[in-house]
Design a protein around this motif. Structure first.
Motif, short mmCIF file in Angstrom:
data_model
loop_
_atom_site.label_atom_id
_atom_site.label_comp_id
_atom_site.label_asym_id
_atom_site.label_seq_id
_atom_site.Cartn_x
_atom_site.Cartn_y
_atom_site.Cartn_z
N TYR A 1 -62.25 -41.19 -15.15
CA TYR A 1 -61.13 -41.96 -13.90
C TYR A 1 -62.33 -42.36 -12.79
CZ TYR A 1 -58.09 -42.61 -10.15
OH TYR A 1 -57.50 -43.12 -9.13
N PHE B 1 -51.50 -43.92 -16.95
CA PHE B 1 -51.17 -44.78 -18.27
C PHE B 1 -52.47 -44.41 -19.22
CE2 PHE B 1 -48.05 -46.76 -15.82
CZ PHE B 1 -47.04 -46.41 -16.51
N SER B 2 -53.69 -44.18 -18.63
CA SER B 2 -54.78 -43.96 -19.40
C SER B 2 -55.22 -42.71 -19.94
CB SER B 2 -56.00 -44.43 -18.51
OG SER B 2 -55.83 -45.75 -18.09
N GLY B 3 -54.25 -41.85 -19.80
CA GLY B 3 -54.57 -40.47 -20.29
C GLY B 3 -55.31 -39.44 -19.78
N VAL C 1 -52.11 -39.98 -24.07
CA VAL C 1 -51.41 -41.41 -24.29
C VAL C 1 -50.11 -40.99 -25.49
CG1 VAL C 1 -51.69 -43.53 -25.02
CG2 VAL C 1 -53.28 -42.54 -23.65
N LYS D 1 -47.22 -46.14 -23.85
CA LYS D 1 -48.38 -46.53 -24.98
C LYS D 1 -48.78 -47.85 -24.60
CE LYS D 1 -47.20 -42.67 -28.06
NZ LYS D 1 -46.45 -42.56 -29.46
N ALA E 1 -50.97 -48.44 -21.77
CA ALA E 1 -52.19 -47.75 -21.79
C ALA E 1 -53.17 -48.68 -22.50
CB ALA E 1 -52.04 -46.36 -22.68
N THR F 1 -58.53 -46.14 -21.46
CA THR F 1 -58.02 -45.61 -22.38
C THR F 1 -58.79 -45.34 -23.57
OG1 THR F 1 -55.86 -46.37 -21.48
CG2 THR F 1 -55.69 -45.69 -23.90
#
Length: 271
Positions: free
Chosen positions: A75, A190-192, A197, A205, A208, A214
Motif C-alpha cells: 500500500y 478493497f485491495s486486501g 479479498v 471482490k 478489488a 490486489t
C-alpha cells in the motif's frame, strides 16, 4: 534511448529536489506508515481469530503480523504514487505542464521518471522497517532465497507503471482532488491490505479487480506466506503482467490524447 535516459534521470532529480527537501519529510515517511501498521495490527488483535472465526479460513492468528506487513508494504508503494500523481495537477499552477508539452522530450520519460523518483524516495525507509519487522513476526514461509527479492521487484515495477498511468490521468485537470479521494481510500479498503479479498462480499471482490495492488499483494503473499515456488505463482503472475501491459499501453495513448486536447483547447492552466 540516450535522450530518454537523460529525461528520465532529469525528472527524477527534479522530483527529489521539489518533494524531498527536508529531513522531517523522511522522518514522516517512516513514522506515519509504522503507526498505521501498528494501528491496523492492534485493531484486529482483540477479535476472535481462533478456529471458530470467519477469518480463520483465510489466515490464522499467527499470520496477522506478516499479512498486514505485506499489505501495508504494498500500500505504501502505491500510495506514494497516488500522492505523486495528485501533485502533478499542481504543475498547472507553476507552468511546468507547458514546458513538458512544448519541449522536444519523451512524454513517457518525464512521466515514468517522476513516478520512479517519488517511489524510491517515498518507500525506502518504510521498506527497511518492513524487512526488519519481518524478522520479528511469525508466519513467514518462503520456498527459496529469491522469493522476497522477486516479490519486491514485482512490487516496484507494478507501482511505477501504476504511477505513470496516474500521472497521465492527472494531466487532464488541475481540479483532481476527487480523483485522489477515489484512488486512495478505496484502494486501502478493497485491495486486501487489511482484510483478505476472498473474505469480502461479491461487490467488494469486483471493486478489488480495479486496483493493480490486489494482484501484487496476492503474489507477494503467495511467495512470503504460502511458500509457493515460481511455477506455482505463474497463473497469478500472468494476470498481473496482463494488467501492467494494459496500463502501460493506456498510459501512452492517454498521454497523446492529453497533449492533443491541450494543443486544441489551449487550456493548460485552466480547468
Amino acid at each position: 534511448m540516450k535522450g530518454l535516459k537523460r529525461v528520465f534521470w532529469s525528472e527524477m532529480k527534479k522530483s527529489h529536489r521539489l518533494n524531498f527537501h527536508s529531513s522531517l519529510i523522511y522522518f514522516s515517511l517512516l513514522v506515519w506508515p509504522a503507526i498505521t501498521y501498528v494501528s491496523a495490527y492492534y485493531s484486529l488483535k482483540p477479535f476472535n481469530l481462533g478456529a471458530y472465526s470467519p477469518l480463520n479460513r483465510f489466515f490464522s492468528s499467527e499470520k496477522i503480523g506478516v499479512f498486514l506487513l505485506t499489505g501495508y508494504l504494498g500500500y505504501i508503494f502505491f500510495w506514494s504514487l497516488v500522492q505523486s500523481a495528485w501533485q502533478m495537477s499542481f504543475e498547472r499552477y507553476s507552468g511546468t505542464i507547458e514546458l513538458i508539452f512544448l519541449s522536444p522530450v519523451s512524454r513517457l520519460g518525464v512521466i515514468y521518471g517522476r513516478a520512479a523518483a517519488d517511489l524510491l524516495e517515498g518507500v525506502w525507509l518504510f521498506s527497511t522497517f518492513a524487512l526488519l519487522a519481518a524478522a520479528l513476526v511469525k508466519g513467514i514461509h518462503v520456498a527459496a532465497w529469491w522469493s522476497i527479492p522477486l516479490g519486491l521487484l514485482l512490487l516496484v515495477v507494478s507501482a511505477v507503471i501504476w504511477g505513470g498511468f496516474l500521472n497521465v490521468i492527472f494531466l487532464f485537470s488541475r481540479d483532481s482532488s476527487f480523483l485522489y479521494t477515489v484512488l486512495d481510500e478505496p484502494m486501502l479498503i478493497f485491495s486486501g491490505v487489511r482484510i483478505p479479498v476472498a473474505a469480502m462480499p461479491l461487490w467488494g471482490k469486483a471493486a478489488a479487480l480495479v486496483f493493480p495492488l490486489t494482484y501484487v499483494l496476492q503474489i507477494l503473499r503467495e511467495l512470503m506466506i504460502d511458500g509457493l515456488g515460481f511455477t506455482q505463482i505463474l497463473p497469478s503472475l500472468g494476470v498481473l503482467l496482463a494488467v501492467l501491459i494494459l496500463l502501460f499501453l493506456l498510459s501512452g495513448r492517454l498521454a497523446i490524447l492529453a497533449e492533443r486536447h491541450a494543443l486544441k483547447t489551449g487550456n493548460l492552466t485552466f480547468f
